[in-house]
Design an enzyme around this catalytic site. Structure first.
Site, PDB file in Angstrom:
ATOM      1  N   LEU A 143       0.851  -1.201   0.000  1.00  0.00           N
ATOM      2  CA  LEU A 143       0.000   0.000   0.000  1.00  0.00           C
ATOM      3  C   LEU A 143       0.882   1.245   0.000  1.00  0.00           C
ATOM      4  CD1 LEU A 143      -2.635  -0.912   2.752  1.00  0.00           C
ATOM      5  CD2 LEU A 143      -3.137  -0.518   0.344  1.00  0.00           C
ATOM      6  N   SER A 145       5.334   2.545   1.132  1.00  0.00           N
ATOM      7  CA  SER A 145       6.632   2.226   1.720  1.00  0.00           C
ATOM      8  C   SER A 145       7.210   3.482   2.338  1.00  0.00           C
ATOM      9  CB  SER A 145       7.579   1.691   0.634  1.00  0.00           C
ATOM     10  OG  SER A 145       8.827   1.382   1.192  1.00  0.00           O
ATOM     11  N   ALA A 146       7.594   3.385   3.612  1.00  0.00           N
ATOM     12  CA  ALA A 146       8.207   4.526   4.313  1.00  0.00           C
ATOM     13  C   ALA A 146       9.667   4.201   4.598  1.00  0.00           C
ATOM     14  CB  ALA A 146       7.434   4.801   5.593  1.00  0.00           C
ATOM     15  N   SER A 147      10.327   5.054   5.373  1.00  0.00           N
ATOM     16  CA  SER A 147      11.774   4.904   5.562  1.00  0.00           C
ATOM     17  C   SER A 147      12.150   3.653   6.349  1.00  0.00           C
ATOM     18  CB  SER A 147      12.347   6.152   6.242  1.00  0.00           C
ATOM     19  OG  SER A 147      11.548   6.516   7.340  1.00  0.00           O
ATOM     20  N   ALA A 149       9.695   0.911   7.230  1.00  0.00           N
ATOM     21  CA  ALA A 149       8.901  -0.290   6.918  1.00  0.00           C
ATOM     22  C   ALA A 149       7.980  -0.015   5.745  1.00  0.00           C
ATOM     23  CB  ALA A 149       8.074  -0.686   8.146  1.00  0.00           C
ATOM     24  N   GLN A 150       7.333  -1.088   5.280  1.00  0.00           N
ATOM     25  CA  GLN A 150       6.296  -0.936   4.272  1.00  0.00           C
ATOM     26  C   GLN A 150       5.055  -1.686   4.732  1.00  0.00           C
ATOM     27  OE1 GLN A 150       8.854  -2.545   1.215  1.00  0.00           O
ATOM     28  NE2 GLN A 150       7.372  -4.163   0.763  1.00  0.00           N
ATOM     29  N   LYS A 166       2.446  -4.567   8.599  1.00  0.00           N
ATOM     30  CA  LYS A 166       3.608  -3.670   8.550  1.00  0.00           C
ATOM     31  C   LYS A 166       4.874  -4.512   8.729  1.00  0.00           C
ATOM     32  CE  LYS A 166       5.420   0.493  10.828  1.00  0.00           C
ATOM     33  NZ  LYS A 166       5.119   1.563  11.785  1.00  0.00           N
ATOM     34  N   ASP A 311       4.235  11.992  15.590  1.00  0.00           N
ATOM     35  CA  ASP A 311       4.611  12.040  14.170  1.00  0.00           C
ATOM     36  C   ASP A 311       3.401  12.325  13.264  1.00  0.00           C
ATOM     37  OD1 ASP A 311       6.377  11.887  12.058  1.00  0.00           O
ATOM     38  OD2 ASP A 311       6.343   9.710  11.917  1.00  0.00           O
TER      39      ASP A 311
END
Length: 469
Positions: A143, A145-147, A149-150, A166, A311
């Site tokens: 869905l 992807s971040a720094s 995890a995805q 996650k 955050d």
């Protein structure tokens, strides 16, 4: 056979050497690029000082910012990881030159995805079962992807509702810790030369907070604690918090309820698609409700509980049916000691009441050490408090320019800044970025005044005021 074995051994050795060298290569890349951007500005400052025409100076600064923006974008994009978080922090209209913001805002959700076989390896190793044993269906494409995890959409066996899975990127922890230590060294240099602000403490707090993000069990506990607090303290929680699937949580994998909604950054497009004028009254009311819900949730978390989601960048906020807001990703949370929570409640009242004396007292109580370089110290301290800890910018301030001669940070040097306050600072700045993006100029301090009063009243610290908790 021995040839195959030796080839396999060689490949394994090659991979180990490559993993060992990655941080060194990354550090080299960072320092070469950071030095180039920094010296570019220093040489430019000398050049622009010879130009007397103000308009020409302004045009020159714009060109310099554009040049630097391209270099910062390239560095953050090429290195990824922690530098995508840096792009999120500085890529906001009130905190950086317009040219930087325009360039960096597109970077926030561009972390490269881990290929599916890597995801499958982490998942099966952490949960001790194969994907087919746990899930009825599992979307191979993430869905997002971040720094760190995805996330993938999936459905558990014997269940009708979808879940979000996650999964941590393999090897990401070592790389991000390398990045932050390089940034700490750069921050130390900058605070000694150009910016009179305790940047090192800020980067130390970032190291602590990001270190926590690699433990998804901690995130699961935080999600449950905040869910319980918000649902207990309100007839209806101001924000939706996903429920955790407890028996499918580990240090590197987290399974939680799927919440259907659209990212806040796509709100304008969605309204236009539904035939709602994004500049009309209906849209304005929806945006007000969204911001009100978020602000209420944060006011309660920070001032009443002291335990808060730290955050609120746009990627973590979903808009659901009826302008309901869902708050995602509890990797960064903060647990404030009561002394700081109540000290901050005092500062909120000082900002809301425009009271420079109370602002000065709150700074001392919070342990913020300042040295004044101007005559009207009290007024500048209040202005600095508004700039740092309120979503509404002080009169006459369009954006924060720490290099500008007129900035409060130049007039009031911040020599010590408690690391734990950085999470509040960052949260307020992200809320400010959201309000700017929604086109609403509002003061979170004014909205939080009753919550701050209640917190101080309950602690027996509000005197001479009639207050009904």
């Amino acid at each position: 056979m021995s040839g195959i074995a030796s080839r396999f051994d060689f490949k394994e050795i090659q991979e180990k050497v490559s993993l060992h060298l990655r941080p060194w290569h990354r550090s080299f890349q960072f320092w070469v690029r950071a030095a180039d951007i920094y010296t570019g500005y220093k040489v430019f400052q000398v050049r622009v000082s010879f130009v007397k025409d103000v308009q020409k100076q302004h045009a020159m600064w714009e060109r310099q910012h554009e040049l630097a923006a391209d270099k910062i974008y390239a560095m953050c994009s090429d290195l990824g990881g922690f530098f995508l978080k840096v792009a999120q922090i500085i890529g906001k209209p009130d905190l950086a030159p317009a040219a930087w913001v325009k360039k960096l805002v597109t970077l926030c959700d561009q972390a490269p995805a881990t290929p599916f076989d890597g995801v499958q390896h982490v998942l099966e190793k952490e949960l001790g079962q194969s994907i087919s044993e746990i899930f009825e269906k599992f979307d191979v494409n993430p869905l997002g992807s971040a720094s760190i995890a995805q996330v993938h959409r999936a459905r558990l066996k014997g269940n009708k509702n979808d879940v979000v899975v996650k999964v941590q990127h393999p090897g990401i922890q070592e790389l991000m810790m390398t990045d932050i230590r390089n940034l700490q060294a750069f921050a130390l240099y900058m605070q000694k030369t150009d910016i009179k602000f305790d940047l090192y403490s800020v980067t130390k707090e970032m190291e602590t907070q990001i270190g926590y993000e690699f433990d998804f069990l901690r995130e699961a506990n935080a999600m449950e604690r905040i869910h319980h607090f918000l649902y207990e303290n309100n007839r209806k929680s101001p924000v939706l918090v996903p429920r955790v699937v407890r028996d499918l949580a580990s240090r590197r994998v987290l399974v939680m309820e799927y919440i259907d909604g659209i990212p806040i950054l796509k709100l304008g497009d969605e309204m236009a698609k539904r035939g709602i004028n994004p500049g009309g009254k209906m849209a304005a009311a929806a945006k007000q409700n969204i911001l009100k819900s978020l602000t209420l949730a944060y006011g309660q978390m920070i001032l009443k509980s002291g335990f808060f989601h730290a955050d609120p960048h746009p990627g973590n906020i979903l808009i659901c049916k009826g302008s309901e807001v869902a708050l995602l990703d509890y990797g960064q949370v903060k647990d404030l000691p009561d002394q700081l929570r109540l000290g901050y409640a005092n500062l909120v009242l000082a900002i809301a009441d425009n009271d420079p004396v109370k602002a000065m007292e709150s700074y001392r109580e919070l342990g913020i050490g300042t040295v004044s370089n101007c005559g009207n110290e009290q007024q500048e301290l209040l202005r600095l408090a508004q700039t740092m800890f309120d979503t509404k910018l002080p009169p006459g301030v369009v954006m924060l320019q720490p290099f500008s001669e007129d900035s409060s940070i130049k007039k009031i040097a911040v020599e010590s800044f408690p690391e734990e306050l950085f999470s509040i600072l960052r949260t307020v700045h992200l809320l400010r970025g959201l309000s700017v993006g929604l086109g609403i100029n509002f003061s979170c301090a004014e909205q939080w005044r009753p919550i701050a009063e209640e917190a101080l009243y309950n602690a027996g610290r509000l005197k001479g005021v009639t207050f009904e908790p």
